[in-house]
Design a protein around this motif. Sequence first.
Motif, PDB file in Angstrom:
ATOM      1  N   ARG A 161      -1.315  -4.893   8.364  1.00 47.97           N
ATOM      2  CA  ARG A 161      -0.716  -3.739   7.769  1.00 47.97           C
ATOM      3  C   ARG A 161      -0.110  -4.140   6.409  1.00 47.97           C
ATOM      4  O   ARG A 161       1.053  -3.385   5.860  1.00 47.97           O
ATOM      5  CB  ARG A 161       0.026  -2.668   8.618  1.00 47.97           C
ATOM      6  CG  ARG A 161      -0.522  -2.132   9.606  1.00 47.97           C
ATOM      7  CD  ARG A 161       0.507  -1.235  10.606  1.00 47.97           C
ATOM      8  NE  ARG A 161      -0.096  -0.643  11.573  1.00 47.97           N
ATOM      9  CZ  ARG A 161       0.444   0.272  12.392  1.00 47.97           C
ATOM     10  NH1 ARG A 161       1.912   0.384  12.436  1.00 47.97           N
ATOM     11  NH2 ARG A 161      -0.023   0.642  13.450  1.00 47.97           N
ATOM     12  N   PHE A 162      -0.509  -5.549   6.060  1.00 44.54           N
ATOM     13  CA  PHE A 162       0.338  -5.966   4.902  1.00 44.54           C
ATOM     14  C   PHE A 162       0.072  -5.056   3.817  1.00 44.54           C
ATOM     15  O   PHE A 162      -1.035  -4.981   3.157  1.00 44.54           O
ATOM     16  CB  PHE A 162      -0.236  -7.323   4.623  1.00 44.54           C
ATOM     17  CG  PHE A 162       0.836  -8.035   3.693  1.00 44.54           C
ATOM     18  CD1 PHE A 162       1.781  -8.857   4.334  1.00 44.54           C
ATOM     19  CD2 PHE A 162       0.283  -8.067   2.356  1.00 44.54           C
ATOM     20  CE1 PHE A 162       2.329  -9.531   3.293  1.00 44.54           C
ATOM     21  CE2 PHE A 162       1.393  -9.016   1.570  1.00 44.54           C
ATOM     22  CZ  PHE A 162       2.256  -9.735   1.864  1.00 44.54           C
ATOM     23  N   PRO A 163       1.098  -4.525   3.021  1.00 45.05           N
ATOM     24  CA  PRO A 163       0.974  -3.665   1.780  1.00 45.05           C
ATOM     25  C   PRO A 163       0.814  -4.526   0.524  1.00 45.05           C
ATOM     26  O   PRO A 163       1.908  -4.730  -0.355  1.00 45.05           O
ATOM     27  CB  PRO A 163       2.260  -3.069   1.711  1.00 45.05           C
ATOM     28  CG  PRO A 163       3.308  -3.816   2.413  1.00 45.05           C
ATOM     29  CD  PRO A 163       2.462  -4.873   3.388  1.00 45.05           C
ATOM     30  N   ASP A 164      -0.315  -4.967   0.216  1.00 40.91           N
ATOM     31  CA  ASP A 164      -0.811  -5.986  -0.869  1.00 40.91           C
ATOM     32  C   ASP A 164      -0.274  -5.236  -2.251  1.00 40.91           C
ATOM     33  O   ASP A 164       0.570  -5.999  -3.074  1.00 40.91           O
ATOM     34  CB  ASP A 164      -2.071  -5.958  -0.991  1.00 40.91           C
ATOM     35  CG  ASP A 164      -2.753  -7.088  -0.104  1.00 40.91           C
ATOM     36  OD1 ASP A 164      -2.027  -7.737   0.642  1.00 40.91           O
ATOM     37  OD2 ASP A 164      -4.250  -6.708   0.281  1.00 40.91           O
ATOM     38  N   GLN A 165      -0.419  -4.042  -2.481  1.00 43.63           N
ATOM     39  CA  GLN A 165       0.170  -3.354  -3.571  1.00 43.63           C
ATOM     40  C   GLN A 165       1.679  -3.374  -3.957  1.00 43.63           C
ATOM     41  O   GLN A 165       2.034  -3.620  -4.983  1.00 43.63           O
ATOM     42  CB  GLN A 165      -0.590  -2.082  -4.037  1.00 43.63           C
ATOM     43  CG  GLN A 165      -0.331  -1.465  -5.560  1.00 43.63           C
ATOM     44  CD  GLN A 165      -0.614  -1.975  -6.405  1.00 43.63           C
ATOM     45  OE1 GLN A 165      -1.538  -2.935  -6.521  1.00 43.63           O
ATOM     46  NE2 GLN A 165       0.051  -2.063  -7.544  1.00 43.63           N
ATOM     47  N   LYS A 166       2.204  -2.963  -2.882  1.00 40.01           N
ATOM     48  CA  LYS A 166       3.596  -2.857  -2.742  1.00 40.01           C
ATOM     49  C   LYS A 166       4.428  -4.429  -2.676  1.00 40.01           C
ATOM     50  O   LYS A 166       5.267  -4.412  -3.764  1.00 40.01           O
ATOM     51  CB  LYS A 166       4.075  -2.347  -1.453  1.00 40.01           C
ATOM     52  CG  LYS A 166       5.922  -2.217  -1.280  1.00 40.01           C
ATOM     53  CD  LYS A 166       6.242  -1.706  -0.015  1.00 40.01           C
ATOM     54  CE  LYS A 166       7.781  -1.543   0.293  1.00 40.01           C
ATOM     55  NZ  LYS A 166       8.038  -1.007   1.200  1.00 40.01           N
ATOM     56  N   VAL A 167       3.817  -5.482  -2.316  1.00 42.28           N
ATOM     57  CA  VAL A 167       4.103  -6.945  -2.660  1.00 42.28           C
ATOM     58  C   VAL A 167       3.789  -7.312  -3.707  1.00 42.28           C
ATOM     59  O   VAL A 167       4.656  -7.873  -4.344  1.00 42.28           O
ATOM     60  CB  VAL A 167       3.799  -7.562  -1.316  1.00 42.28           C
ATOM     61  CG1 VAL A 167       4.360  -9.158  -1.479  1.00 42.28           C
ATOM     62  CG2 VAL A 167       4.520  -6.933  -0.139  1.00 42.28           C
ATOM     63  N   TYR A 168       2.609  -7.237  -4.108  1.00 41.78           N
ATOM     64  CA  TYR A 168       1.997  -7.854  -5.250  1.00 41.78           C
ATOM     65  C   TYR A 168       2.011  -7.161  -6.645  1.00 41.78           C
ATOM     66  O   TYR A 168       1.734  -7.871  -7.560  1.00 41.78           O
ATOM     67  CB  TYR A 168       0.776  -8.644  -4.893  1.00 41.78           C
ATOM     68  CG  TYR A 168       0.804  -9.488  -3.742  1.00 41.78           C
ATOM     69  CD1 TYR A 168       1.777 -10.713  -3.675  1.00 41.78           C
ATOM     70  CD2 TYR A 168       0.287  -9.274  -2.659  1.00 41.78           C
ATOM     71  CE1 TYR A 168       1.809 -11.412  -2.478  1.00 41.78           C
ATOM     72  CE2 TYR A 168       0.196 -10.066  -1.504  1.00 41.78           C
ATOM     73  CZ  TYR A 168       0.990 -11.283  -1.483  1.00 41.78           C
ATOM     74  OH  TYR A 168       1.217 -11.932  -0.492  1.00 41.78           O
ATOM     75  N   GLY A 169       2.197  -5.993  -6.541  1.00 38.22           N
ATOM     76  CA  GLY A 169       1.692  -5.058  -7.762  1.00 38.22           C
ATOM     77  C   GLY A 169       2.865  -5.446  -8.791  1.00 38.22           C
ATOM     78  O   GLY A 169       3.792  -5.792  -8.783  1.00 38.22           O
ATOM     79  N   ALA A 170       2.078  -5.109 -10.270  1.00 37.94           N
ATOM     80  CA  ALA A 170       2.826  -5.222 -11.151  1.00 37.94           C
ATOM     81  C   ALA A 170       4.163  -4.121 -11.357  1.00 37.94           C
ATOM     82  O   ALA A 170       4.316  -3.157 -10.589  1.00 37.94           O
ATOM     83  CB  ALA A 170       2.172  -4.725 -12.360  1.00 37.94           C
ATOM     84  N   SER A 171       5.215  -4.821 -11.906  1.00 34.25           N
ATOM     85  CA  SER A 171       6.524  -4.000 -12.253  1.00 34.25           C
ATOM     86  C   SER A 171       6.881  -4.050 -13.554  1.00 34.25           C
ATOM     87  O   SER A 171       6.611  -4.794 -14.365  1.00 34.25           O
ATOM     88  CB  SER A 171       7.620  -4.976 -11.429  1.00 34.25           C
ATOM     89  OG  SER A 171       8.851  -4.224 -11.661  1.00 34.25           O
ATOM     90  N   ARG A 172       7.668  -3.046 -13.958  1.00 31.90           N
ATOM     91  CA  ARG A 172       7.972  -2.616 -15.210  1.00 31.90           C
ATOM     92  C   ARG A 172       9.466  -3.356 -15.606  1.00 31.90           C
ATOM     93  O   ARG A 172       9.677  -3.325 -16.754  1.00 31.90           O
ATOM     94  CB  ARG A 172       8.264  -1.295 -15.529  1.00 31.90           C
ATOM     95  CG  ARG A 172       7.220  -0.433 -15.622  1.00 31.90           C
ATOM     96  CD  ARG A 172       7.185   1.176 -15.672  1.00 31.90           C
ATOM     97  NE  ARG A 172       6.030   1.747 -15.518  1.00 31.90           N
ATOM     98  CZ  ARG A 172       5.921   3.055 -15.867  1.00 31.90           C
ATOM     99  NH1 ARG A 172       7.108   3.853 -16.256  1.00 31.90           N
ATOM    100  NH2 ARG A 172       4.902   3.609 -15.879  1.00 31.90           N
ATOM    101  N   ARG A 173       9.959  -4.115 -14.625  1.00 27.75           N
ATOM    102  CA  ARG A 173      11.076  -4.668 -14.844  1.00 27.75           C
ATOM    103  C   ARG A 173      11.074  -6.455 -13.918  1.00 27.75           C
ATOM    104  O   ARG A 173       9.826  -6.485 -13.292  1.00 27.75           O
ATOM    105  CB  ARG A 173      12.433  -4.274 -14.106  1.00 27.75           C
ATOM    106  CG  ARG A 173      12.156  -4.160 -12.690  1.00 27.75           C
ATOM    107  CD  ARG A 173      13.555  -3.316 -12.214  1.00 27.75           C
ATOM    108  NE  ARG A 173      13.569  -3.418 -10.620  1.00 27.75           N
ATOM    109  CZ  ARG A 173      14.446  -2.910  -9.950  1.00 27.75           C
ATOM    110  NH1 ARG A 173      15.723  -2.534 -10.475  1.00 27.75           N
ATOM    111  NH2 ARG A 173      14.590  -2.885  -8.545  1.00 27.75           N
TER     112      ARG A 173
END
Length: 205
Positions: A161-173
Amino acid sequence: MRFGNTAIGAVTVVALCTGAWLLANGSETNAPPQPSAAEGRADPVVGRTAARPLPPSPPDRIRIPAIHVDAPLMGLRLTTTGSLDVPPAAKKNLAGWYEAGTTPGETGTAIVAGHVDNADGPAVFYDLGALKKGNTVELDRLDGSVALFTVDAVEVYQASRFPDQKVYGASRRPELRVITCGGGYSRATGYQGNVVVFAHLSGSR
């Protein structure tokens, strides 16, 4: 981020998580601390204190005073199979950062990874699961600055259940993820998941 999320997710579960020390001792009594459910909920008050992004600069050291981490950083690249490489397991006080991605302090999501143990005992991020919201992570950078990150949450995920997008996704800050092994432990498979620290840039010096 500039890499495939599936590839990096696979390596943090497999390459970092053999549980060599626990396997060698044949016991689960020395298992590292795991975050509580309360630490997994991001605190909006803590997360509000975001600092201005820093210019790009590679990091060369990580310090986490609350758990007595003070370790050099090596650059990590992708392997020939497209997964993120990991620091040598024999060097237990060594962590790595993904050098083709965001540098810690600039806008985006920077990634730092390290082993929880090796065959000789606890490694650099053995106590990562004991971190609390509001703790500080410091990254020394080659331009002479120090990027200061405040922990927003500490979570543990099972591999399935590793949430790839939550962990590795782009951030605006400017944000940081610090990753090691965690979750349940089995002598047959080693650690069955990952501890992930979520943090944001809150200052520099």
